[in-house]
Design a protein around this motif. Structure first.
Motif, mmCIF file in Angstrom:
data_model
loop_
_atom_site.group_PDB
_atom_site.id
_atom_site.type_symbol
_atom_site.label_atom_id
_atom_site.label_comp_id
_atom_site.label_asym_id
_atom_site.label_seq_id
_atom_site.Cartn_x
_atom_site.Cartn_y
_atom_site.Cartn_z
ATOM 1 N N ASN A 210 0.833 -1.214 0.000
ATOM 2 C CA ASN A 210 0.000 0.000 0.000
ATOM 3 C C ASN A 210 0.867 1.262 0.000
ATOM 4 O O ASN A 210 0.639 2.181 0.795
ATOM 5 N N HIS A 211 1.878 1.258 -0.850
ATOM 6 C CA HIS A 211 2.777 2.410 -1.024
ATOM 7 C C HIS A 211 3.591 2.750 0.218
ATOM 8 O O HIS A 211 4.076 3.867 0.350
ATOM 9 N N GLN A 212 3.714 1.798 1.160
ATOM 10 C CA GLN A 212 4.588 2.106 2.293
ATOM 11 C C GLN A 212 5.354 0.888 2.803
ATOM 12 O O GLN A 212 4.991 -0.261 2.531
ATOM 13 N N TRP A 213 6.425 1.170 3.543
ATOM 14 C CA TRP A 213 7.252 0.107 4.098
ATOM 15 C C TRP A 213 6.507 -0.603 5.212
ATOM 16 O O TRP A 213 5.906 0.022 6.080
ATOM 17 N N THR A 214 6.559 -1.925 5.168
ATOM 18 C CA THR A 214 5.889 -2.755 6.160
ATOM 19 C C THR A 214 6.923 -3.726 6.709
ATOM 20 O O THR A 214 7.735 -4.243 5.962
ATOM 21 N N SER A 215 6.898 -3.942 8.006
ATOM 22 C CA SER A 215 7.890 -4.827 8.628
ATOM 23 C C SER A 215 7.235 -6.088 9.176
ATOM 24 O O SER A 215 6.190 -6.026 9.826
ATOM 25 N N ASN A 216 7.852 -7.219 8.876
ATOM 26 C CA ASN A 216 7.406 -8.495 9.449
ATOM 27 C C ASN A 216 8.619 -9.267 9.949
ATOM 28 O O ASN A 216 9.743 -8.893 9.701
ATOM 29 N N LYS A 217 8.318 -10.359 10.614
ATOM 30 C CA LYS A 217 9.398 -11.248 11.046
ATOM 31 C C LYS A 217 9.646 -12.302 9.968
ATOM 32 O O LYS A 217 8.763 -12.639 9.195
ATOM 33 N N MET A 218 10.868 -12.822 9.963
ATOM 34 C CA MET A 218 11.211 -13.885 9.013
ATOM 35 C C MET A 218 10.344 -15.118 9.292
ATOM 36 O O MET A 218 10.090 -15.447 10.448
ATOM 37 N N PHE A 219 9.906 -15.750 8.219
ATOM 38 C CA PHE A 219 9.059 -16.957 8.265
ATOM 39 C C PHE A 219 7.684 -16.677 8.873
ATOM 40 O O PHE A 219 6.970 -17.594 9.250
ATOM 41 N N GLU A 220 7.303 -15.404 8.937
ATOM 42 C CA GLU A 220 5.987 -15.063 9.493
ATOM 43 C C GLU A 220 4.899 -15.238 8.438
ATOM 44 O O GLU A 220 3.780 -15.657 8.749
ATOM 45 N N ILE A 221 5.208 -14.890 7.181
ATOM 46 C CA ILE A 221 4.172 -14.906 6.134
ATOM 47 C C ILE A 221 4.626 -15.796 4.982
ATOM 48 O O ILE A 221 5.746 -15.663 4.479
ATOM 49 N N LYS A 222 3.740 -16.717 4.583
ATOM 50 C CA LYS A 222 4.120 -17.607 3.489
ATOM 51 C C LYS A 222 3.005 -17.706 2.458
ATOM 52 O O LYS A 222 1.866 -17.271 2.703
ATOM 53 N N ARG A 223 3.347 -18.233 1.292
ATOM 54 C CA ARG A 223 2.358 -18.466 0.245
ATOM 55 C C ARG A 223 2.724 -19.763 -0.466
ATOM 56 O O ARG A 223 3.858 -20.243 -0.374
ATOM 57 N N THR A 224 1.760 -20.331 -1.137
ATOM 58 C CA THR A 224 2.021 -21.533 -1.918
ATOM 59 C C THR A 224 1.557 -21.279 -3.349
ATOM 60 O O THR A 224 0.460 -20.753 -3.564
ATOM 61 N N ASP A 225 2.406 -21.573 -4.318
ATOM 62 C CA ASP A 225 2.088 -21.373 -5.731
ATOM 63 C C ASP A 225 2.363 -22.649 -6.509
ATOM 64 O O ASP A 225 3.261 -23.411 -6.158
#
Lengths: 413, 413
Positions: A210-225
């Motif tokens: 959304n046009h801004q920097w966002t911070s997460n932790k490593m391995f916090e968010i995943k996806r499958t393709d």
């Protein structure tokens, strides 16, 4: 027309760069390789001669160099009459090598962002902390500096520029997906320098949303393709160089980087990290010895270049781009699939090194011919993508596209 | 009557030993503590004074000592007029401390087998490699040396001797089961010196089966038991000191040691071991520094003595003995349950240190009174078990028994 190439570094990527330069030495001229360990440079030159990689007769030379030393680097550029410097050394030497290029007028290229050994994951955008502070100096001296021109960052930036120019009226999201579905057969190993590899994942994960920097932790968010050739793959949102330039150079609200990790890698990484063994800060043993834990972990892990002979399987790296074209929603995946064994047979390195090492040589050819010799500092998305991707099609990293019309080679006329 | 005790070592077990000696200083006399770090000795003395542990007024002293130095150790024994030495220092100093006792005539005790820093898991029986070579010297000089008189080895050896003397005509198997069902609340920590802890599990697992030595891999063989208080627990066959003396001193065909490990511990251990980070052999970093990986792992892990304040839960350690009595098959479980929090409240250490530190003080009391002052080298199963277990019943480590008649305290008249 610029010619004569100086390669800084003598690891697996440098090996690929050297071989590919040799295959195009009719255009690129002399090839010099420099590293702290001159024996590693000499081994690369031997392998070029053994595989008969030189296209035409040409001069090869190996040099001992501490690339943190600007004067020594500038002197070597002059001595070898190099007009193009391909820096594939440690990520800690970028700024000193760039300084030497500014001093000599040689074109500069690297494949990864500059790092300060004592700092992990600095403020976004990362390029603004070091590289972009030299933009004006490059423009004033007319020095061509192409930042991050490996595969990712590099080719994926060109994919993004191509998508924007050719396939979309407006882009909502670019998800860069990097999967290594290969196998090295060891209990555990990193595909490149463990120190750089682990440093990449110990900080926070910066993404552009959304046009801004966002911070997460490593391995916090995943996806499958479900990806071409390599099939269904789980990837994790990861901090990565290209997010930090694409977010500034393209008007796209969401830019994220996703890297594939197996559960085994994540488990080993998590154990080492939680114990404090990935720390870049020294600890003191009971006997009073000061030691940086991460350097000990690097010492016990396999040398990444030793993995190449047994490496099998494929990589798949590409840009999943979503947006609108002619009033319709549209989605394309622009990607490359590389094969570890084929890379090893051609240049003696595995596929990860191959995908990182071929693109800077394509860029060197475009600098040599003038097409990319822009006399200023740029990231890859600021350059015309088609001549670059066209060369890569011929040099072993063909671009493919998957969209509503199917899955096919992307060829430019 | 022997008196005045010198404690070698200043870790969590030494803290327990010192407190328990203080609680019985009417019999044991002066208490001296020596370690390389004299500040740690002084901290233990402060804690004795704070908790008011001294039974009668008495002399306490702290000393800096390198216990690898035999002459310095002998000089300290003489200077402090110590007649009993309780060695709870590193497992590397046993032989030098024993030499100092042989030189001075002081009684010697330890709680774990001697180790050579450069060797992992030597040939069985382990005691024959170092300790038992001094049997004759002890006998000639009339020096009392009680080997392995912690909980395991130590109390479990007394349980085995008791079972043989009181409950069986013939024993088929002794399975020593050691479960720590407590929780320290950290992501990962070892309960005692990580270096010694990990060394215990990196070699092969020796057990005594069908009257002969059998070798397995760590975590290869497991069992599940429903134990008193701590409930159902999975334990793994592990190499351990007491198997190496009980197998030689009792005529029992099967003697095995089982230790409880959670899946988390096993995972962390497996990662560290497979990467080579538990190695006692030095590696060289890219920068040329020589480092022993295991010592770096030790440096990043929590100091075991720092776990005590938050430790909750219980330990259960005992001997499951099977055999025949009066022509009938019989099975008994002789055991102790200790509580981490109660141990901390009493002596400032957690339950693991408590179970290891109380028994040598009970043994010291039996040496002081003459009952165990045997003027030769022995393992605990060679001594009468009842006075020892009787003292432990009063000193915080009560013995219980579970057999066909139920689960109850074991009290000796």
């Amino acid at each position: 027309m610029k010619k004569n190439v100086l390669i800084i570094g003598a690891g697996g990527v440098a090996q690929v760069v050297a071989h590919k330069c040799a295959q195009h030495n009719d255009i690129l001229g002399n090839i010099a390789i420099a590293s702290r360990q001159v024996a590693k440079c000499e081994a690369i030159l031997s392998s070029i001669l053994e595989k008969g990689s030189l296209k035409v007769e040409g001069k090869l030379s190996a040099h001992a160099l501490d690339a943190m030393n600007i004067e020594a680097t500038a002197a070597l550029i002059r001595e070898t009459e190099s007009e193009i410097v391909i820096n594939v050394g440690s990520a800690f030497v970028n700024m000193s090598v760039l300084s030497a290029c500014l001093e000599t007028g040689a074109a500069y290229m690297d494949t990864a962002i500059h790092e300060d050994p004592a700092k992990i994951c600095e403020t976004p955008p990362w390029y603004a902390n070091y590289e972009w502070k030299r933009r004006q100096a490059c423009a004033e001296k007319g020095v061509t500096a192409i930042l991050g021109v490996g595969f990712d960052p590099g080719v994926v930036n060109a994919y993004a520029a191509l998508a924007q120019a050719e396939y979309f009226d407006s882009i909502d999201s670019i998800d860069i997906i990097d999967v290594n579905a290969g196998s090295h057969g060891r209990w555990f190993a990193t595909n490149f320098d463990p120190e750089i590899n682990f440093r990449e994942f110990t900080g926070q994960v910066w993404s552009w949303q959304n046009h801004q920097w966002t911070s997460n932790k490593m391995f916090e968010i995943k996806r499958t393709d479900d990806l071409p050739v390599v099939g269904e793959q789980t990837t994790y949102m990861t901090g990565h160089d290209e997010v930090h330039s694409l977010s500034q150079n393209l008007n796209v609200p969401n830019i994220r980087f996703w890297m594939g990790f197996g559960e085994h890698y994540i488990n080993v990484f998590t154990v080492l990290k939680n114990l404090g063994l990935l720390s870049e800060q020294p600890v003191k043993t009971a006997e009073g010895q000061e030691v940086v834990p991460l350097k000990v972990v690097k010492a016990v892990l396999p040398d990444p270049s030793s993995l190449a002979p047994d490496y099998t399987g494929k990589t798949c790296i590409g840009d999943l781009v979503k947006g609108r074209k002619d009033g319709q929603e549209k989605e394309v995946f622009i990607y490359n699939v590389a094969d570890h064994k084929e890379a090893y047979n051609e240049v003696g390195s595995q596929g990860i090194s191959y995908t990182a090492g071929v693109p800077p040589v394509a860029a060197a050819l475009l600098i040599a011919t003038g097409e990319w010799d822009v006399a200023r500092m740029v990231n890859v998305e600021e350059l015309p993508p088609q001549p670059f991707l066209n060369l890569l099609n011929q040099m072993g990293l063909p671009t493919r596209i998957r969209d509503e019309a199917g899955d096919r080679d992307l060829v430019f006329s």
